[in-house]
Design a protein around this motif. Structure first.
Motif: not given
Length: 75
Positions: A16, A48-49, A18-25
């Motif tokens: 998505t 984001g992804t 809109h993903c969090s910074y942790l998920h992006q990492q």
């Protein structure tokens, strides 16, 4: 992730915008490991992804091909 045969595998990373910074990492680390082991990754194109997957692939210092939809310019 470990590729036992000589041919690279193809992986698709969907997500998505809109993903969090942790998920992006996590996505960046996953795409880094996949590309580093000689595999191919494809992304969904969501900002984001997609950005995280591209950052990881570029960090692996391998040849990277952008999708044709990203290269098209409306001039």
């Amino acid at each position: 992730i470990n590729n036992t045969n000589d041919r690279p595998r193809k992986y698709c990373i969907l997500g998505t915008r809109h993903c969090s910074y942790l998920h992006q990492q996590i996505i960046e680390l996953l795409s880094y490991a996949l590309v580093l082991t000689g595999n191919h990754i494809f992304t969904s194109g969501s900002p984001g992804t997609n950005a995280a997957a591209i950052r990881g692939a570029l960090r692996a210092e391998r040849k990277f091909h952008f999708p044709s939809s990203l290269c098209a310019c409306n001039v």
